[in-house]
Design an enzyme around this catalytic site. Sequence first.
Site, short mmCIF file in Angstrom:
data_model
loop_
_atom_site.label_atom_id
_atom_site.label_comp_id
_atom_site.label_asym_id
_atom_site.label_seq_id
_atom_site.Cartn_x
_atom_site.Cartn_y
_atom_site.Cartn_z
N ASN A 147 0.70 -1.35 0.06
CA ASN A 147 0.03 0.10 -0.08
C ASN A 147 0.88 1.27 -0.24
O ASN A 147 0.61 2.28 -0.56
CB ASN A 147 -1.01 -0.02 1.17
N ARG A 182 -11.63 -3.92 -13.72
CA ARG A 182 -10.66 -4.80 -13.75
C ARG A 182 -11.29 -6.22 -13.45
O ARG A 182 -12.46 -6.54 -13.25
CB ARG A 182 -10.01 -4.67 -12.00
N ARG A 189 -6.06 2.04 -12.90
CA ARG A 189 -4.68 2.24 -12.55
C ARG A 189 -4.28 0.73 -12.27
O ARG A 189 -4.77 0.01 -11.46
CB ARG A 189 -4.74 3.11 -11.36
N HIS A 206 -16.67 3.49 -13.92
CA HIS A 206 -16.07 2.82 -12.67
C HIS A 206 -17.32 1.93 -12.22
O HIS A 206 -17.04 1.01 -11.37
CB HIS A 206 -15.81 3.52 -11.51
N ARG A 257 -14.04 2.35 5.76
CA ARG A 257 -12.88 1.42 5.80
C ARG A 257 -11.46 2.14 5.76
O ARG A 257 -10.62 2.00 6.62
CB ARG A 257 -12.77 0.36 4.72
N HIS A 262 -15.36 -3.76 1.02
CA HIS A 262 -15.36 -3.03 -0.27
C HIS A 262 -16.85 -2.64 -0.81
O HIS A 262 -16.93 -1.89 -1.65
CB HIS A 262 -14.58 -3.77 -1.62
#
Length: 718
Positions: free
Chosen positions: A47, A371, A401, A431, A560, A588
């Site tokens: 991260n 993704r 990304r 997205h 989160r 998520h």
Amino acid sequence: MPTASHQRYFNRELSWLQFNHRVMEEARNKRVPLLERLRFLSISASNLDEFYMVRVAGLRTQMLAGMNAPSFDGLTPERQLDKIAKRVDDLITAQEKCWVSIRSELATRKISVLTVSDLDDQALSELQTRFDAQILPLLSPLSVDPAHPFPFLSNLSLGLVASLAHKTEADEQAFALVPIPSHLPRFLQLSAGTKKREYLQIEDVIAYFLPSLFPDFDMRNHGLFRITRDSDIAIDEEAEDLVRHFEFLLKERRRGRVIRLELNEGIETELRDFLVENFECWDEDIQEAKFLGMVDLKGLIDNGRNDLLFPPFQARFPERIRDYDGDHFAAIAAKDILVHHPYEEFDVVIQFLRQAARDPDVVVIKQTLYRTSDDSPIVRALIDAAESGKSVTALVELQARFDEASNLRFARDLERAGVQVVYGLLGFKTHAKVSLVIRREGERLQTYTHLGTGNYHALNAKIYTDLALFTADPVIGADVGKLFNFVTSSSRPRDLAKLSLAPHGLRDRLFEQIDAEIDNAKAGRPSGIWAKLNALVDKGVIDKLYEASQAGVPIELVVRGICCLRPGVKGLSETIRVKSIVGRFLEHSRVVAFGNGHALPSQNAKLFMSSADWMPRNLDRRIETLVPIESATVHDQVLDQIMVANLMDNENSWDLQPNGKYARRKASEDEEPFSAHKYFMDNPSLSGRGHALKTSRPKDLPDPPRVPVKSVDPSAGD
């Protein structure tokens, strides 16, 4: 009421560092199995790498461009970088202490990381043979002198640097580099096949044999380094060929400037100066540490010691689909189904698209791809559908990304199969996670829609908690059709009946619902807002929540990661509580509930799931969805099961304090320990239960407790 920006908001970057510290803290959590703790430590390092590649690089770029405008919390880029450096130093110190502790515990479990000096003569002889056969052929020792200029090293390169003196010409000195190939394992296992596992770090092995790589020189000093490069991509909105433009940008990203140089602790000054000058990073972050590249610690995890991992977990397949003999369309037509990943299999999404690809009555498939996995079964199903003659449209987002290259490859594979591939709108990332299947049923066309909070990525779905709604609602289907038309034709969607989209309408829909709760509170009616997000950054949304709090609306937020809102501040946010859950799975999913004249939880609440976090980029610069939950069973599942369990959790939770610090939540004397993750592993979801629900209901959950947050004077700072 606080008015100064620093009294009203937390800084985005510092809040992210707080989140990463919580991730690292799981590496010190004794309730977590030892190798899983090592995984958390590795994740915290990974991260941090990405944080430097994107966020720190962006701030550096602003400074170089002379941009001194402060962020909405009042900090200039330079001031942010100063604060980041101090927080990162603290984080690295904590990571290193944690690694020392875990390394010691691993040794007691017969997993040892040794140094070359620990080996006896026989082991050294065996190591020499192994080095000569398996490592030396892969190395490229590089002298740096007038005839050999300083080489280009790619992002996250790890290497050795050495200063040398010529054996026959004492005045001739040189520097040399030995880049460590990324495909070499960071930890070289010495005792494969035995109960005891011993490892050497690859840099220690290469350093030991370093003199043999430069036989004409005497070794003076050597050290270890690692670089991080600027990896952000700036899109030229005037680019005529977006695909070629992205190919060019991906090549350029490899050569981004070095924005962080990591060095081994105590490295010699001459080596440090040599690297700083040649990487041209005089003004960048230069960090000394005992262990560089902690992301590589994950290489010690998959060693067969399953007793040191989380117990295995088997995801469930929705039983209601089995009630219909695996016919997804029939099961969805009967009633909406909500799949809760990772507790329920991602395979249900794959099978949905595979059935669509095979079904002769399916005429159209439209799919977003943000993704997905390298060998994607989703892409394969779309290819099969196109090759069977169906009309297939794939909206491939090139701006995902670090997945840009794989998405370019998928796009080419899809186009070769006859799929209509589109790349979305310049300036707006797509997205949203959406599949639309149109099936001819008699004289009509029936839509079947999948709307998700997560990506179409089979591996991520085993780790990320996400929601996937399957519905045959024709109104939702029509709205989703307008979404695809918006992206493929650039025609702004009009007259959406149920769905709300960013950048057109989603923010307004949120504000309308918050305003309704404000009106309820002011009129003396019950009110409430519950939300579960990954990040809360948008100033407009934060200010609207402050307004709601000042009207007396009780607000419970499960955020989160980044949270720029200050909870529990007198006169500002006294009714707002914020918690973060960090545990076995990565939270998520995005959910928001509004009381609608009733105290939460309530069957009358207005409930939504979304692909969007509450950040400016999501609300203003991305194509996102806000989806109403209308099925009674799904409503119960999301609000009374998922949201209540998240609010009740006291084993994986951290409470955000008004001063910006997080306190790990602990069960009180009159509370039982409760883990939301364990609850969902043990209890099946409501909407997928089918006939089995009549005889086996999930364990009921009580109303979530309110966690007291003491109001403070906001001038106390962060």
